[in-house]
Scaffold this active site. Sequence first.
Site, PDB file in Angstrom:
ATOM      1  N   LYS A   1       0.827  -1.216   0.000  1.00 32.63           N
ATOM      2  CA  LYS A   1       0.000   0.000   0.000  1.00 32.63           C
ATOM      3  C   LYS A   1       0.861   1.265   0.000  1.00 32.63           C
ATOM      4  O   LYS A   1       0.612   2.190  -0.758  1.00 32.63           O
ATOM      5  CB  LYS A   1      -0.932   0.042   1.237  1.00 32.63           C
ATOM      6  CG  LYS A   1      -1.865  -1.127   1.373  1.00 32.63           C
ATOM      7  CD  LYS A   1      -2.795  -0.981   2.579  1.00 32.63           C
ATOM      8  CE  LYS A   1      -2.115  -0.996   3.926  1.00 32.63           C
ATOM      9  NZ  LYS A   1      -1.422  -2.235   4.279  1.00 32.63           N
TER      10      LYS A   1
ATOM     11  N   ARG B   1      -9.460   0.695   8.939  1.00 32.03           N
ATOM     12  CA  ARG B   1      -8.940  -0.637   9.257  1.00 32.03           C
ATOM     13  C   ARG B   1      -9.960  -1.485   9.999  1.00 32.03           C
ATOM     14  O   ARG B   1      -9.687  -2.646  10.303  1.00 32.03           O
ATOM     15  CB  ARG B   1      -7.724  -0.464  10.153  1.00 32.03           C
ATOM     16  CG  ARG B   1      -6.411  -0.590   9.330  1.00 32.03           C
ATOM     17  CD  ARG B   1      -5.418  -1.159   9.951  1.00 32.03           C
ATOM     18  NE  ARG B   1      -4.109  -1.484   9.986  1.00 32.03           N
ATOM     19  CZ  ARG B   1      -3.044  -0.812   9.620  1.00 32.03           C
ATOM     20  NH1 ARG B   1      -3.123   0.346   9.063  1.00 32.03           N
ATOM     21  NH2 ARG B   1      -1.858  -1.320   9.813  1.00 32.03           N
TER      22      ARG B   1
ATOM     23  N   ARG C   1      11.888  -6.035   5.322  1.00 29.38           N
ATOM     24  CA  ARG C   1      11.645  -4.591   5.141  1.00 29.38           C
ATOM     25  C   ARG C   1      12.437  -3.789   6.173  1.00 29.38           C
ATOM     26  O   ARG C   1      12.559  -4.200   7.326  1.00 29.38           O
ATOM     27  CB  ARG C   1      10.148  -4.303   5.322  1.00 29.38           C
ATOM     28  CG  ARG C   1       9.802  -2.829   5.218  1.00 29.38           C
ATOM     29  CD  ARG C   1       8.382  -2.604   4.799  1.00 29.38           C
ATOM     30  NE  ARG C   1       7.427  -2.718   5.895  1.00 29.38           N
ATOM     31  CZ  ARG C   1       6.114  -2.527   5.737  1.00 29.38           C
ATOM     32  NH1 ARG C   1       5.610  -2.248   4.557  1.00 29.38           N
ATOM     33  NH2 ARG C   1       5.290  -2.642   6.755  1.00 29.38           N
TER      34      ARG C   1
ATOM     35  N   ARG D   1      11.458  -2.026  11.948  1.00 28.61           N
ATOM     36  CA  ARG D   1      10.425  -1.500  12.851  1.00 28.61           C
ATOM     37  C   ARG D   1      10.219  -2.452  14.023  1.00 28.61           C
ATOM     38  O   ARG D   1      10.339  -3.654  13.878  1.00 28.61           O
ATOM     39  CB  ARG D   1       9.098  -1.356  12.078  1.00 28.61           C
ATOM     40  CG  ARG D   1       8.997  -0.078  11.316  1.00 28.61           C
ATOM     41  CD  ARG D   1       7.846  -0.046  10.347  1.00 28.61           C
ATOM     42  NE  ARG D   1       6.566  -0.543  10.833  1.00 28.61           N
ATOM     43  CZ  ARG D   1       5.448  -0.550  10.111  1.00 28.61           C
ATOM     44  NH1 ARG D   1       5.453  -0.060   8.886  1.00 28.61           N
ATOM     45  NH2 ARG D   1       4.327  -1.018  10.595  1.00 28.61           N
TER      46      ARG D   1
ATOM     47  N   ARG E   1      -0.070  -9.052  13.640  1.00 34.75           N
ATOM     48  CA  ARG E   1      -0.647  -8.021  12.750  1.00 34.75           C
ATOM     49  C   ARG E   1      -1.445  -8.672  11.627  1.00 34.75           C
ATOM     50  O   ARG E   1      -2.492  -8.174  11.226  1.00 34.75           O
ATOM     51  CB  ARG E   1       0.459  -7.136  12.173  1.00 34.75           C
ATOM     52  CG  ARG E   1       0.953  -6.098  13.182  1.00 34.75           C
ATOM     53  CD  ARG E   1       2.267  -5.488  12.762  1.00 34.75           C
ATOM     54  NE  ARG E   1       2.179  -4.671  11.565  1.00 34.75           N
ATOM     55  CZ  ARG E   1       3.198  -4.439  10.743  1.00 34.75           C
ATOM     56  NH1 ARG E   1       4.380  -4.962  10.974  1.00 34.75           N
ATOM     57  NH2 ARG E   1       3.034  -3.682   9.683  1.00 34.75           N
TER      58      ARG E   1
END
Length: 215
Positions: free
Chosen positions: A13, A88, A127, A162, A173
């Site tokens: 996204k 969300r 990532r 992160r 998540r």
Amino acid sequence: MKLILLGAPGAGKGTVAKRLTQLDGSVQISTGDILRGAVQAGTELGKQAEAYMKRGDLVPDALILGIMEKRLQEPDCKQGFLLDGFPRTIPQAEALKGLLVRLGIKLDMAVSIDVPRDVILDRLTTRRTCSNAQCQAIYNVKSNPPKQTGVCDKCGSPVVQREDETEAAISHRLETYNQKTAPLIGFYEKEGMLLNVNATSSDAVIAAIQKKLAS
Ligand code: AMP
């Protein structure tokens, strides 16, 4: 353009939103980026959101709705916006619908980016993100590393993993996504606003969006 981008964490996204902003001056509104900025700045919002985020839980709807109500009325949204990470939950989607009616804003569509789970897991564990809250550029240790290891190409700040991208937080998540966010696909389908894109490359996602906008 005025779009909602739906998809699991790691579906792309943010990457798609950043590229779309270059097409027509629409702004990316990432609730995750806003919240990480608030946590780093130590604001009241950041203090309230931090523990939820570390666990990979959603922050309460009321906090997010307060942020979005203000953000959507800022002048840079007039040109268009790409909602990345919001809504969300179904209550957020219902509240957004009411807010847009009140503000007289019409969305073009909600785009659901559908990427296989193994690709998502691989992307999230590899990532890396720029730690500067004003930048938050995204890298990938395999496919898109910074030129100098651990240093952001754009602003020179440290590039880090992160805190919610440990294996435990990632799996939580994804579970949260399936339970709370995936039902939004049906919500926007019923509203007659859904574009489903089954693609792992951002080029393909952007082409599908442009084709739909032109039709
Ligand atoms: P993201 O960068 O979109 O993956 O968001 C990172 C974290 O911020 C999420 O795991 C949530 O804790 C929080 N967050 C971001 N957007 C929302 C939202 N719309 N509603 C609730 N929590 C959110």
